[in-house]
Scaffold this motif. Structure first.
Motif, PDB file in Angstrom:
ATOM      1  N   ILE A 178      64.480   8.443  48.588  1.00  0.00           N
ATOM      2  CA  ILE A 178      63.971   7.079  48.487  1.00  0.00           C
ATOM      3  C   ILE A 178      63.742   6.489  49.880  1.00  0.00           C
ATOM      4  CG2 ILE A 178      64.586   4.720  47.802  1.00  0.00           C
ATOM      5  CD1 ILE A 178      66.017   5.970  45.357  1.00  0.00           C
ATOM      6  N   LEU A 179      64.685   6.695  50.786  1.00  0.00           N
ATOM      7  CA  LEU A 179      64.569   6.125  52.130  1.00  0.00           C
ATOM      8  C   LEU A 179      63.440   6.767  52.928  1.00  0.00           C
ATOM      9  CD1 LEU A 179      68.373   5.817  52.916  1.00  0.00           C
ATOM     10  CD2 LEU A 179      66.776   3.924  52.546  1.00  0.00           C
ATOM     11  N   LEU A 180      63.252   8.070  52.782  1.00  0.00           N
ATOM     12  CA  LEU A 180      62.136   8.735  53.453  1.00  0.00           C
ATOM     13  C   LEU A 180      60.806   8.215  52.927  1.00  0.00           C
ATOM     14  CD1 LEU A 180      63.504  12.394  53.507  1.00  0.00           C
ATOM     15  CD2 LEU A 180      63.285  10.862  55.473  1.00  0.00           C
ATOM     16  N   ALA A 181      60.738   8.011  51.615  1.00  0.00           N
ATOM     17  CA  ALA A 181      59.513   7.487  51.015  1.00  0.00           C
ATOM     18  C   ALA A 181      59.257   6.047  51.458  1.00  0.00           C
ATOM     19  CB  ALA A 181      59.601   7.576  49.495  1.00  0.00           C
ATOM     20  N   ARG A 182      60.304   5.258  51.584  1.00  0.00           N
ATOM     21  CA  ARG A 182      60.143   3.874  52.052  1.00  0.00           C
ATOM     22  C   ARG A 182      59.517   3.822  53.432  1.00  0.00           C
ATOM     23  NH1 ARG A 182      65.923   0.956  50.488  1.00  0.00           N
ATOM     24  NH2 ARG A 182      65.552   0.825  48.226  1.00  0.00           N
ATOM     25  N   ASP A 183      59.813   4.824  54.249  1.00  0.00           N
ATOM     26  CA  ASP A 183      59.256   4.855  55.605  1.00  0.00           C
ATOM     27  C   ASP A 183      57.915   5.570  55.657  1.00  0.00           C
ATOM     28  OD1 ASP A 183      61.264   3.376  56.655  1.00  0.00           O
ATOM     29  OD2 ASP A 183      62.299   4.996  57.666  1.00  0.00           O
ATOM     30  N   GLY A 184      57.362   5.902  54.488  1.00  0.00           N
ATOM     31  CA  GLY A 184      55.993   6.406  54.449  1.00  0.00           C
ATOM     32  C   GLY A 184      55.811   7.876  54.189  1.00  0.00           C
ATOM     33  N   ALA A 185      56.902   8.635  54.126  1.00  0.00           N
ATOM     34  CA  ALA A 185      56.771  10.068  53.865  1.00  0.00           C
ATOM     35  C   ALA A 185      56.394  10.320  52.412  1.00  0.00           C
ATOM     36  CB  ALA A 185      58.076  10.794  54.198  1.00  0.00           C
ATOM     37  N   ARG A 186      55.661  11.383  52.195  1.00  0.00           N
ATOM     38  CA  ARG A 186      55.423  11.886  50.847  1.00  0.00           C
ATOM     39  C   ARG A 186      56.477  12.947  50.590  1.00  0.00           C
ATOM     40  NH1 ARG A 186      49.336  13.164  52.411  1.00  0.00           N
ATOM     41  NH2 ARG A 186      50.510  13.586  54.308  1.00  0.00           N
ATOM     42  N   VAL A 187      57.134  12.884  49.437  1.00  0.00           N
ATOM     43  CA  VAL A 187      58.363  13.645  49.243  1.00  0.00           C
ATOM     44  C   VAL A 187      58.267  14.572  48.038  1.00  0.00           C
ATOM     45  CG1 VAL A 187      60.871  13.501  49.067  1.00  0.00           C
ATOM     46  CG2 VAL A 187      59.608  11.627  50.150  1.00  0.00           C
ATOM     47  N   LEU A 188      58.582  15.856  48.269  1.00  0.00           N
ATOM     48  CA  LEU A 188      58.735  16.811  47.180  1.00  0.00           C
ATOM     49  C   LEU A 188      60.187  16.789  46.754  1.00  0.00           C
ATOM     50  CD1 LEU A 188      57.316  19.091  45.492  1.00  0.00           C
ATOM     51  CD2 LEU A 188      58.373  20.698  47.105  1.00  0.00           C
ATOM     52  N   LEU A 189      60.413  16.489  45.495  1.00  0.00           N
ATOM     53  CA  LEU A 189      61.756  16.323  44.947  1.00  0.00           C
ATOM     54  C   LEU A 189      62.144  17.583  44.182  1.00  0.00           C
ATOM     55  CD1 LEU A 189      61.067  12.781  43.457  1.00  0.00           C
ATOM     56  CD2 LEU A 189      62.160  13.264  45.669  1.00  0.00           C
ATOM     57  N   ILE A 190      63.045  18.364  44.738  1.00  0.00           N
ATOM     58  CA  ILE A 190      63.472  19.609  44.104  1.00  0.00           C
ATOM     59  C   ILE A 190      64.824  19.415  43.426  1.00  0.00           C
ATOM     60  CG2 ILE A 190      64.079  22.030  44.469  1.00  0.00           C
ATOM     61  CD1 ILE A 190      62.305  22.060  46.902  1.00  0.00           C
ATOM     62  N   ASP A 191      64.906  19.859  42.188  1.00  0.00           N
ATOM     63  CA  ASP A 191      66.184  19.857  41.494  1.00  0.00           C
ATOM     64  C   ASP A 191      66.131  20.917  40.399  1.00  0.00           C
ATOM     65  OD1 ASP A 191      68.538  17.432  41.516  1.00  0.00           O
ATOM     66  OD2 ASP A 191      68.623  18.904  39.893  1.00  0.00           O
ATOM     67  N   ALA A 192      67.296  21.473  40.077  1.00  0.00           N
ATOM     68  CA  ALA A 192      67.362  22.461  39.004  1.00  0.00           C
ATOM     69  C   ALA A 192      67.125  21.808  37.649  1.00  0.00           C
ATOM     70  CB  ALA A 192      68.716  23.168  39.017  1.00  0.00           C
ATOM     71  N   VAL A 193      67.432  20.507  37.561  1.00  0.00           N
ATOM     72  CA  VAL A 193      67.222  19.758  36.320  1.00  0.00           C
ATOM     73  C   VAL A 193      66.052  18.802  36.543  1.00  0.00           C
ATOM     74  CG1 VAL A 193      68.253  18.217  34.616  1.00  0.00           C
ATOM     75  CG2 VAL A 193      69.682  19.924  35.780  1.00  0.00           C
ATOM     76  N   GLN A 194      64.954  19.086  35.896  1.00  0.00           N
ATOM     77  CA  GLN A 194      63.717  18.343  36.146  1.00  0.00           C
ATOM     78  C   GLN A 194      63.865  16.856  35.872  1.00  0.00           C
ATOM     79  OE1 GLN A 194      60.267  20.240  34.529  1.00  0.00           O
ATOM     80  NE2 GLN A 194      58.968  18.432  34.693  1.00  0.00           N
ATOM     81  N   GLU A 195      64.600  16.502  34.813  1.00  0.00           N
ATOM     82  CA  GLU A 195      64.744  15.093  34.444  1.00  0.00           C
ATOM     83  C   GLU A 195      65.440  14.289  35.539  1.00  0.00           C
ATOM     84  OE1 GLU A 195      65.552  17.655  32.545  1.00  0.00           O
ATOM     85  OE2 GLU A 195      63.993  17.542  30.984  1.00  0.00           O
ATOM     86  N   GLY A 252      55.964   4.201  46.638  1.00  0.00           N
ATOM     87  CA  GLY A 252      55.971   5.446  47.398  1.00  0.00           C
ATOM     88  C   GLY A 252      55.339   6.585  46.627  1.00  0.00           C
ATOM     89  N   GLU A 253      55.201   7.726  47.307  1.00  0.00           N
ATOM     90  CA  GLU A 253      54.553   8.893  46.708  1.00  0.00           C
ATOM     91  C   GLU A 253      55.525  10.067  46.704  1.00  0.00           C
ATOM     92  OE1 GLU A 253      50.567  11.714  47.243  1.00  0.00           O
ATOM     93  OE2 GLU A 253      50.868   9.960  48.536  1.00  0.00           O
ATOM     94  N   ALA A 254      55.727  10.651  45.537  1.00  0.00           N
ATOM     95  CA  ALA A 254      56.630  11.788  45.411  1.00  0.00           C
ATOM     96  C   ALA A 254      56.160  12.682  44.276  1.00  0.00           C
ATOM     97  CB  ALA A 254      58.057  11.320  45.155  1.00  0.00           C
ATOM     98  N   MET A 255      56.605  13.925  44.305  1.00  0.00           N
ATOM     99  CA  MET A 255      56.249  14.910  43.301  1.00  0.00           C
ATOM    100  C   MET A 255      57.497  15.710  42.951  1.00  0.00           C
ATOM    101  SD  MET A 255      53.179  17.742  43.573  1.00  0.00           S
ATOM    102  CE  MET A 255      53.747  18.218  45.211  1.00  0.00           C
ATOM    103  N   VAL A 256      57.636  16.070  41.689  1.00  0.00           N
ATOM    104  CA  VAL A 256      58.812  16.777  41.195  1.00  0.00           C
ATOM    105  C   VAL A 256      58.566  18.275  41.193  1.00  0.00           C
ATOM    106  CG1 VAL A 256      60.264  17.177  39.164  1.00  0.00           C
ATOM    107  CG2 VAL A 256      59.631  14.842  39.814  1.00  0.00           C
ATOM    108  N   CYS A 257      59.598  19.028  41.562  1.00  0.00           N
ATOM    109  CA  CYS A 257      59.559  20.485  41.496  1.00  0.00           C
ATOM    110  C   CYS A 257      60.885  20.961  40.916  1.00  0.00           C
ATOM    111  CB  CYS A 257      59.348  21.087  42.876  1.00  0.00           C
ATOM    112  SG  CYS A 257      59.432  22.888  42.920  1.00  0.00           S
TER     113      CYS A 257
END
Length: 268
Positions: A37-54, A68-73
């Motif tokens: 969240i903090l990286l996105a607040r400062d303008g980064a686009r973030v790939l969110l990796i987790d074993a549990v998609q939800e 902000g902009e983020a994508m789930v993986c």
């Protein structure tokens, strides 16, 4: 001759960050979610990796709510092919990788060398240590194309001090500490900084989802100089600093975020 002051814009606009363990196993703010969240607040686009998609999707929703902009993986970062595919997803979507936050980690098997489960030991080491090497392995070539990058490995104060009831957890976190130093030496001349955040006894979903009495919570709070309970936000802000140009002369450091717990004991 007086040194020229170095000034930096804290903006991360135009940069791409990858955060492993970016979800939280219960509603609330874990270390990875806070960092994302903090990286996105400062303008980064973030790939969110987790074993549990939800879990990662919930983080994505929170980032989207702030614009902000983020994508789930969904990925198992203990597997080389999953790490390779995750980095490729970020590059395909945004064309680059600038920041890698190796946050994923588990408690692993309980017990001593005499009685712990060997298969659980092997798997926990892959999650807590090998995953960070694999994510760096696939991210660094893309950082080299920019001539710079920032990798932040999340360890624990358990990797800095003894006295943990289980062998696996402090062993794996200690490995992360020295892996950070080695990686910083390997890649510093290439413009890639590698640092480590070592959280103390912060109160995060990973901790309270397993259940914790108020008495235990109070004991944890008092094991530090400040005697203030920390949260995922405290860890996330340290990660954000190490990801940014503000820390441009910082590499190979181990940054405890622990309210002074590793600095010593109370003498009064």
């Amino acid at each position: 001759m007086e040194a020229k002051e170095r000034t930096f814009d804290r903006s991360l606009k135009g940069r791409v960050a990858i955060v492993t363990g970016a979800g939280s196993r219960a509603e609330g703010i874990g270390n990875g979610r806070a960092a994302a969240i903090l990286l996105a607040r400062d303008g980064a686009r973030v790939l969110l990796i987790d074993a549990v998609q939800e879990w990662a999707q919930r983080t994505q929703e929170m980032i989207a709510e702030e614009g902000g902009e983020a994508m789930v993986c969904a990925a198992d970062v203990s597997r080389n092919e999953d790490c390779q595919a995750a980095v490729a997803q970020a590059v395909q979507q945004w064309g680059r990788v600038d920041i890698l936050v190796n946050n994923v980690g588990i408690g692993g098997p309980k017990g001593t060398a005499v009685d712990l489960d060997l298969e659980e030991w092997d798997q926990a080491l892959r999650v807590n240590v090998t995953s960070m090497m694999l994510m760096a392995r696939h991210s660094i070539p893309h950082m080299l194309q920019q001539g710079r990058g920032s990798i932040i490995n999340v360890a624990s104060v358990a990797g800095l001090i003894g006295g943990h009831p289980s062998l696996l957890y402090p062993t794996s976190k200690g490995a992360v500490v020295n892996m950070t130093r080695a990686m910083a030496a390997h890649h510093g001349a290439q413009g890639i900084r590698v640092n480590c955040v070592a959280p103390g006894m912060v109160h995060t979903p990973m901790v309270y989802a397993r259940g914790m009495s108020e008495e235990v919570r109070e004991v944890r709070r008092k094991r530090s100089f400040l005697q203030i309970e920390g949260s995922g936000w405290d860890v996330g802000h340290a990660i954000r600093y190490l990801a940014s140009d503000e820390s441009g002369w910082v590499t190979g450091t181990i940054f405890p975020v622990d309210a002074g717990a590793t600095a010593g004991r109370h003498s009064y």
